[in-house]
Scaffold this motif. Sequence first.
Motif, PDB file in Angstrom:
ATOM      1  N   ALA A 189       0.830  -1.205   0.000  1.00 17.42           N
ATOM      2  CA  ALA A 189       0.000   0.000   0.000  1.00 17.42           C
ATOM      3  C   ALA A 189       0.866   1.257   0.000  1.00 17.42           C
ATOM      4  O   ALA A 189       0.598   2.214  -0.738  1.00 17.42           O
ATOM      5  CB  ALA A 189      -0.928  -0.008   1.212  1.00 17.42           C
ATOM      6  N   LEU A 190       1.914   1.266   0.829  1.00 14.97           N
ATOM      7  CA  LEU A 190       2.783   2.445   0.875  1.00 14.97           C
ATOM      8  C   LEU A 190       3.545   2.619  -0.427  1.00 14.97           C
ATOM      9  O   LEU A 190       3.737   3.758  -0.886  1.00 14.97           O
ATOM     10  CB  LEU A 190       3.751   2.338   2.055  1.00 14.97           C
ATOM     11  N   ALA A 191       3.979   1.520  -1.040  1.00 15.12           N
ATOM     12  CA  ALA A 191       4.673   1.627  -2.320  1.00 15.12           C
ATOM     13  C   ALA A 191       3.755   2.255  -3.365  1.00 15.12           C
ATOM     14  O   ALA A 191       4.165   3.104  -4.157  1.00 15.12           O
ATOM     15  CB  ALA A 191       5.162   0.262  -2.769  1.00 15.12           C
ATOM     16  N   ALA A 192       2.482   1.833  -3.363  1.00 19.76           N
ATOM     17  CA  ALA A 192       1.518   2.412  -4.317  1.00 19.76           C
ATOM     18  C   ALA A 192       1.260   3.879  -4.013  1.00 19.76           C
ATOM     19  O   ALA A 192       1.169   4.710  -4.923  1.00 19.76           O
ATOM     20  CB  ALA A 192       0.207   1.621  -4.265  1.00 19.76           C
ATOM     21  N   ALA A 193       1.151   4.218  -2.716  1.00 21.28           N
ATOM     22  CA  ALA A 193       0.833   5.592  -2.347  1.00 21.28           C
ATOM     23  C   ALA A 193       2.006   6.543  -2.575  1.00 21.28           C
ATOM     24  O   ALA A 193       1.808   7.691  -2.974  1.00 21.28           O
ATOM     25  CB  ALA A 193       0.416   5.641  -0.870  1.00 21.28           C
ATOM     26  N   LEU A 194       3.220   6.071  -2.326  1.00 26.15           N
ATOM     27  CA  LEU A 194       4.380   6.941  -2.432  1.00 26.15           C
ATOM     28  C   LEU A 194       5.015   6.927  -3.820  1.00 26.15           C
ATOM     29  O   LEU A 194       5.795   7.815  -4.151  1.00 26.15           O
ATOM     30  CB  LEU A 194       5.441   6.536  -1.401  1.00 26.15           C
ATOM     31  N   GLY A 195       4.653   5.941  -4.623  1.00 25.87           N
ATOM     32  CA  GLY A 195       5.286   5.799  -5.926  1.00 25.87           C
ATOM     33  C   GLY A 195       5.052   6.960  -6.864  1.00 25.87           C
ATOM     34  O   GLY A 195       5.920   7.314  -7.656  1.00 25.87           O
TER      35      GLY A 195
END
Length: 200
Positions: A189-195
């Motif tokens: 989720a964080l990878a998707a949000a921060l990407g």
Amino acid sequence: MRFLRRKAHPENQPVRIQRARVAVARFAPVIGSGLSPEWDATVAGRPGAEVIYRELARLADPQATARVAELERLLKALGDLLDLFGEEPMGHAYYPYKAAELIELYCRSATGDLPDDAPVPLTEWAERFAGHVDRQLAESGVDLGRPQYFTALEAGTASEERALTGHDDAHFRELLGNARVAGGRYVGALAAALGGRAAE
């Protein structure tokens, strides 16, 4: 220095050790996820960093055992790592930093360094982190299918932890397995949000 002289052994220490291991399973994946170039650059090559990552992976393994002395060593090593930053970082580095800090807090509870009457309970610290992740997801337009996904996940984990006995039973192994899955969800989720955001 974060590492404090150990107080008397807390009651129900085997249960506290299990809670620390469940926290490791949830939050350690965020520490080594590569989400933050700043975090990675700061900890890369530091003495003990590889040992920390290896020990975190071991504690999340259902086949492993854990004693308080091992958590004390991990606690000291995590404190030294967090001290590299001086203060809580902003941006992407916030997430691995806070994940490491949460594990540190759970280890402090297990070793007796964190009193039961601390102003903020461990579960509240975990839910604050989850709330921060949920806000990041909302701001980035990442939808996991229900609002406050990680806040609800942490509340559910806290409820399940109340049934821990300190014995290596089916409930502990299931909770540890669920926590490992949750750790992967945090990272994804964080990878998707921060990407899509500007790099640090």
